[in-house]
Design an enzyme around this catalytic site. Structure first.
Site, PDB file in Angstrom:
ATOM      1  N   GLY A  97       0.801  -1.221   0.000  1.00 30.62           N
ATOM      2  CA  GLY A  97       0.000   0.000   0.000  1.00 30.62           C
ATOM      3  C   GLY A  97       0.830   1.266   0.000  1.00 30.62           C
ATOM      4  O   GLY A  97       0.442   2.280   0.580  1.00 30.62           O
ATOM      5  N   ASN A 146       1.426   3.322  -2.375  1.00 32.90           N
ATOM      6  CA  ASN A 146       1.085   4.283  -3.423  1.00 32.90           C
ATOM      7  C   ASN A 146       0.513   5.588  -2.872  1.00 32.90           C
ATOM      8  O   ASN A 146       0.413   6.581  -3.580  1.00 32.90           O
ATOM      9  CB  ASN A 146       0.084   3.670  -4.410  1.00 32.90           C
ATOM     10  CG  ASN A 146      -1.169   3.182  -3.717  1.00 32.90           C
ATOM     11  OD1 ASN A 146      -1.146   2.125  -3.097  1.00 32.90           O
ATOM     12  ND2 ASN A 146      -2.262   3.934  -3.797  1.00 32.90           N
ATOM     13  N   GLY A 205      -0.733   7.791   1.236  1.00 32.82           N
ATOM     14  CA  GLY A 205      -0.900   7.758   2.681  1.00 32.82           C
ATOM     15  C   GLY A 205       0.323   7.326   3.449  1.00 32.82           C
ATOM     16  O   GLY A 205       1.460   7.689   3.128  1.00 32.82           O
ATOM     17  N   GLY A 208       1.814   4.464   3.663  1.00 37.57           N
ATOM     18  CA  GLY A 208       2.775   3.655   2.916  1.00 37.57           C
ATOM     19  C   GLY A 208       3.715   4.496   2.077  1.00 37.57           C
ATOM     20  O   GLY A 208       4.919   4.233   2.027  1.00 37.57           O
ATOM     21  N   SER A 223      -4.599  -0.636  14.211  1.00 39.30           N
ATOM     22  CA  SER A 223      -5.262   0.654  14.420  1.00 39.30           C
ATOM     23  C   SER A 223      -5.772   0.714  15.846  1.00 39.30           C
ATOM     24  O   SER A 223      -6.091  -0.323  16.451  1.00 39.30           O
ATOM     25  CB  SER A 223      -6.441   0.799  13.451  1.00 39.30           C
ATOM     26  OG  SER A 223      -7.305   1.850  13.846  1.00 39.30           O
ATOM     27  N   TYR A 247     -14.269  -3.376  10.297  1.00 42.87           N
ATOM     28  CA  TYR A 247     -12.940  -2.764  10.299  1.00 42.87           C
ATOM     29  C   TYR A 247     -12.224  -3.079  11.601  1.00 42.87           C
ATOM     30  O   TYR A 247     -11.051  -3.458  11.603  1.00 42.87           O
ATOM     31  CB  TYR A 247     -13.055  -1.252  10.104  1.00 42.87           C
ATOM     32  CG  TYR A 247     -11.712  -0.546  10.140  1.00 42.87           C
ATOM     33  CD1 TYR A 247     -10.773  -0.743   9.130  1.00 42.87           C
ATOM     34  CD2 TYR A 247     -11.372   0.298  11.198  1.00 42.87           C
ATOM     35  CE1 TYR A 247      -9.542  -0.110   9.155  1.00 42.87           C
ATOM     36  CE2 TYR A 247     -10.141   0.942  11.232  1.00 42.87           C
ATOM     37  CZ  TYR A 247      -9.226   0.731  10.216  1.00 42.87           C
ATOM     38  OH  TYR A 247      -7.992   1.347  10.256  1.00 42.87           O
TER      39      TYR A 247
END
Length: 296
Positions: free
Chosen positions: A21, A23, A25, A27, A137, A163
């Site tokens: 990930g 690409n 945020g 990451g 999280s 989530y």
């Protein structure tokens, strides 16, 4: 670690990191910081167009590889393409999306956030020389794992609970991996990190009024930047002398922002029997046997 930021990352020259990930945020920020510290970084992403833009900005030390965690065939293909790395950062994730299914029929959040990373780690661990960092999280506290219904086939779907389940699964997986590595006598380590509240593209996919509210909240002082949100995973991924199985997150304002440090987590994550059952169910669902002892 008081006041620690990405500027305190030790020299990473000669080391290779896989960041899922990467690409956008957290990451993308993690990849940026790692390349800045001298590392080679593989940006493992579903959206390779966005990843290519990040890699172009970072230069020749950043390369892009296709990885769709919502498709186990893609996970296997990516894992086969990697020849070796020092660190795997399981960073990618989705938050509070409407009910969707992965290519393999899993509920999208548990499938992407946990099961995809579980399979990826199992397949890559023999090629990882140092450590695995899995991003959870603070909202793992919402989780209430139903191990006989991880894919929400029996329950009425709740996107926020789903989530929370996926992030609790991330936490329990990271802790259990550390335990199994230790029992196997392996020098490899496993850590779990969370970003606190950081402004990223993660907020904005619920397709409800919450998207608007979260975008407004992202502009307030209580929310930190994506770059700061990446600090805990970067700390866990790069600092020497850490204790495997530790959960890192921001240390200020109730764990929402600030320098990284040890954080508390939901008590159920310490239940070894529940962690073992989650591991077994994850093997069953993914069809991937995760033998830590044989991974070296």
């Amino acid at each position: 670690m008081s006041g620690w930021t990405s500027a305190n990352i030790p020299d990473q020259t000669g080391r290779t990191f896989v960041v899922t990930g990467a690409n956008s945020g957290l990451g993308a920020e993690a990849a940026t910081a790692l390349v800045g510290a001298g590392a080679e970084v593989i940006l493992a992403c579903r959206n390779t167009v966005k990843a290519d833009a990040v890699a172009q900005r970072l230069g020749p030390k950043a390369t892009v590889a296709k990885l769709d965690l919502a498709d186990l065939a893609s996970v296997r293909s990516f894992a086969e393409s990697v020849t070796g790395a020092d660190v795997l950062i399981n960073n990618a994730g989705l938050m509070a999306v409407p009910l969707q299914r992965t290519a393999d029929g899993f509920e999208m959040q548990i499938g992407t956030n946990h099961l995809g990373h579980f399979a990826l780690t199992a397949l890559l661990l023999p090629k990882i020389s140092d450590r695995v960092v899995t991003v959870s999280s603070g909202l793992h506290q919402l989780g209430n794992l139903q191990l006989d219904d991880l894919n929400w086939e029996k329950r009425r779907y709740n996107r926020w609970r789903a989530y929370g389940d996926s992030k609790l699964a991330n936490l329990m997986f990271g802790l259990e991996l550390a335990h199994r590595l230790r029992d196997a006598g392996s020098s490899k380590q496993s850590f779990v990190a969370h970003p606190g509240y950081a402004a990223t593209e993660l907020q904005g996919r619920t397709e409800t009024v919450m998207d608007f509210l979260m975008k407004l909240t992202n502009k307030t002082p209580m929310v930190q930047s994506a770059a700061a949100g990446a600090w805990p995973e970067l700390y866990a991924a790069t600092m020497p002398g850490l204790e495997s199985g530790t959960y890192y997150g921001p240390t200020q304002f109730f764990g929402l922002h600030g320098a990284p440090g040890r954080n508390r987590y939901k008590k159920i994550a310490d239940d070894a029997s529940v962690r073992a059952r989650l591991w077994e169910e994850s093997e069953k669902l993914t069809g991937v046997t995760f033998d830590v002892a044989s991974a070296g």
